[in-house]
Design an enzyme around this catalytic site. Structure first.
Site, PDB file in Angstrom:
ATOM      1  CG  LEU A  57      -7.234 -17.556  -1.140  1.00 13.29           C
ATOM      2  CD1 LEU A  57      -6.808 -19.182  -1.235  1.00 13.29           C
ATOM      3  CD2 LEU A  57      -7.497 -17.463   0.388  1.00 13.29           C
ATOM      4  CG  LEU A  58      -2.600 -15.150  -4.848  1.00 11.84           C
ATOM      5  CD1 LEU A  58      -2.212 -15.800  -6.330  1.00 11.84           C
ATOM      6  CD2 LEU A  58      -1.557 -15.384  -3.854  1.00 11.84           C
ATOM      7  CB  VAL A  93       0.323 -10.617  -1.136  1.00 13.72           C
ATOM      8  CG1 VAL A  93       0.160 -10.566   0.133  1.00 13.72           C
ATOM      9  CG2 VAL A  93      -0.380 -12.191  -1.531  1.00 13.72           C
ATOM     10  CB  SER A  94      -1.732  -9.862  -6.625  1.00  4.16           C
ATOM     11  OG  SER A  94      -2.897  -8.742  -6.402  1.00  4.16           O
ATOM     12  CE  LYS A 108       7.635 -20.532   7.766  1.00  2.00           C
ATOM     13  NZ  LYS A 108       8.023 -19.484   8.360  1.00  2.00           N
ATOM     14  CG  ASP A 141      12.184 -16.934  16.381  1.00  3.34           C
ATOM     15  OD1 ASP A 141      12.671 -17.062  17.384  1.00  3.34           O
ATOM     16  OD2 ASP A 141      11.776 -17.772  15.908  1.00  3.34           O
TER      17      ASP A 141
END
Length: 632
Positions: free
Chosen positions: A325-326, A329-330, A374, A464
């Site tokens: 899963l990483l 972005v690892s 979060k 935002d």
């Protein structure tokens, strides 16, 4: 293990794919009075229940202007009075028509015209996405209501919401046995195979209607069916009962040659399976041996802020699932701490409601230090990618993250800011901010925005900016939080409008234009909040920045100053704030909320203009204990 790895890797890849594209939003074209189409027609949308507001057939029927019975019968619900579970699928009947619209690019669009009565605090985006479940969009609503004043929605007035739909043509009716094209909102985990299986139709039939390009999450597609499926039956049962639309199982009497071929195929399959089994076992033994070796050795591995070893410190990665899963972005997140999910659960009391700060953000204590945690599904790629490359004192700092391999949830851990949001101080707290504190907060936010606009490559647009996303620390210094909607790059066009009503720039809301100037607009609204102490949308539905422009219009400077002093926060009047400073900030705010983005200043100009205030020349670094004072 391998199927689980494949599953989670697929989920991450699907999200990354969705994050690069946008759904259709203006509507689906049709031809009026064509001899080949069959408009108008009776069809259905698949709607997902949303308790508590839309958790029963009565409320959903009112939303779509139909009776409960017209939903319960096609949805196989025996008792129309029962409460519904979240996301329970329902078939809602609609009348689909081909309508001409006043638009330069679309001559006619196909939709069901649903009348909705505006209530207090309503906005078009929330109605389209939350209440109607993305079966329509904000953009298409503007197309259908060209004269609607989106900034001054009148409570009690009726607005037409176009629910996306299509009618089958003559060829589909005659040759393909298609009676309905069901409107279906494509979910983030959907594939064409899963949708076809759910409705008991072939994947090719879905391609024929929608094309073979994978839809974007929350885009409406149309599923051709001869009859509606029984929503109370499992998918495989529907596949066998849907009137010839599915790949029905035929009884085939195999010949000896077929049998021989099957035996050969089975032998090959078994051989491959055995080989794969040997490989998997080898990998498993290697993994077990590696972990055993790690447990037997008393050593430490350091990654950024984390040190782990045998004496109770955690492993850096929890299993191969996280490695997969990483993968995306690892290479950019190796300097951040990777927390274990169990650690975050203990820190928040099992993500107890008492630990909620706001929305899905929890307060947690780890090793005596507080963090903001979060919790989200695996859709954090963009936010993590942006947070890892920004480092500024006026931006909330990323501390670490975690991934739950059980369900693919992602947790982002931030520094904890302990003095609540600017929105709380302006609209909820009994204590009031003094003018010097408000000015300092505005400069802090402007500096943070200047940094992400000017010192990141590519530029980052927050998208935002609002008072609830501006947090105040112990010294009442401001930090910009929540980069969940932020995107790298500028001057792009998007069709998926997100944000908070009252802060959204007109060019983004109407045309989907994404640029740093939309942050400038939102910052101007925050300045008006700081000046007036008012909510961005009042109880009558009036927008703050529109009222601010009305106060500042005209050439009579005396009259403008008089109206400003009557409009500002009464507490600032009592404090005898500098009139020159108030005028300066009001001038900046009005420039920022100019409807023409090309006429808005850059954040560099804004920071310079704010620092010119004569208030800042006095004791701006006064003791922070005087930053607030009890409301008189």
């Amino acid at each position: 293990m391998l199927p689980k790895l494949y599953f989670y890797c697929s989920i991450a890849l699907l999200f990354f794919t969705y994050s690069q594209a946008e759904p259709t939003t203006n509507g689906y074209t049709c031809t009026i009075n064509s001899t080949t189409n069959n408009y108008p027609c009776q069809t259905y949308v698949l709607y997902r229940a949303k308790p508590p507001e839309f958790g029963d057939l009565a409320s959903i029927g009112d939303l779509f202007n139909v009776s409960r019975l017209t939903i319960s019968k096609p949805s196989n619900i025996s008792n129309p009075s029962l409460s519904l579970v979240p996301n329970q699928p329902l078939f809602v009947p609609i009348t689909c028509g081909c309508h001409s619209v006043r638009n330069q690019t679309l001559k006619a669009i196909s939709f069901a015209n649903i009348t909705y009565t505006i209530k207090e605090h309503d906005n078009l985006y929330a109605i389209s996405s939350d209440q109607f479940g993305y079966l329509t969009t904000y953009n298409s609503t503007l197309v259908v209501n060209p004269n609607l004043d989106i900034y001054n929605l009148t409570i009690g007035s009726d607005v037409y919401f176009p629910i996306f739909c299509k009618c089958p043509n003559n060829t589909q009716l005659r040759n393909k046995n298609v009676n309905f094209l069901v409107s279906y909102v494509f979910q983030p985990t959907d594939t064409f195979d899963s949708v076809a299986s759910f409705f008991g139709v072939t994947k090719q039939s879905v391609f024929d209607i929608n094309g073979d390009k994978l839809p974007v999450a929350f885009e409406t597609i149309f599923v051709p069916v001869s009859r509606l499926i029984n929503l109370n039956k499992p998918p495989h049962a529907n596949n066998q009962t849907n009137g010839g639309q599915s790949n029905q199982t035929d009884v085939i009497i195999k010949s000896k040659s077929d049998h021989k071929g099957a035996v050969v195929g089975l032998s090959v399959g078994l051989g491959v399976s055995v080989l794969l089994l040997v490989l998997v076992c080898g990998l498993l033994f290697r993994e077990v041996g590696h972990r055993k070796k790690m447990e037997d050795r008393d050593y430490e591995v350091t990654s950024g802020q984390q040190s782990v070893g045998k004496d109770g410190r955690r492993e850096i990665l929890k299993g191969s699932e996280q490695n997969m899963l990483l993968a995306d972005v690892s290479d950019t997140l190796d300097k951040y701490k990777l927390y274990e999910v169990d650690e975050l659960k203990r820190a928040t009391g099992g993500f107890d409601q008492k630990s909620v700060i706001q929305g899905s953000v929890y307060k947690g204590c780890i090793d005596g230090r507080y963090f903001a945690i979060k919790k989200m599904k695996w859709n954090a790629y963009e936010e993590l990618k942006i947070l890892q490359k920004v480092n500024h004192g006026n931006l909330v700092r990323l501390e670490g993250f975690s991934i739950d391999p059980e369900d693919g949830s992602c947790f982002i851990v931030y520094e904890y800011i302990d003095n609540e949001s600017l929105h709380s101080w302006l609209h909820e707290n009994k204590e009031k901010l003094r003018w010097k504190s408000r000015l300092r907060i505005s400069i802090d936010v402007a500096n943070g925005l200047q940094y992400i606009h000017e010192h990141t490559r590519p530029q980052v647009v927050h998208k935002d900016i609002k008072s609830s996303n501006i947090l105040l620390d112990t010294n009442m210094r401001a930090k910009i939080a929540n980069f969940g909607l932020a995107r790298s790059g500028c001057n792009a066009i998007t069709m998926h409008i997100v944000g908070t009503q009252g802060y959204i720039a007109p060019e983004y809301m109407i045309d989907g234009v994404v640029s740093p100037k939309m942050d400038v607009f939102s910052f101007g609204v925050v300045l008006l909040e700081l000046l007036s102490g008012r909510e961005v949308i009042n109880k009558e539905g009036k927008v703050l920045w529109v009222r601010g422009q009305e106060i500042w219009e005209g050439n009579n400077e005396e009259e403008k100053v008089k109206k400003l002093m009557e409009w500002i926060d009464p507490f600032l009047q009592q404090e005898s704030s500098s009139v020159e400073g108030l005028i300066n900030v009001m001038t900046i705010a009005i420039a920022c909320v100019n409807k023409d983005p090309s006429k808005r200043p850059s954040m560099v100009d804004v920071v310079y203009a704010l620092c010119k205030s004569d208030v800042l020349l006095s004791d701006i670094y006064e003791n922070e204990s005087s930053s607030t004072v009890a409301a008189r």
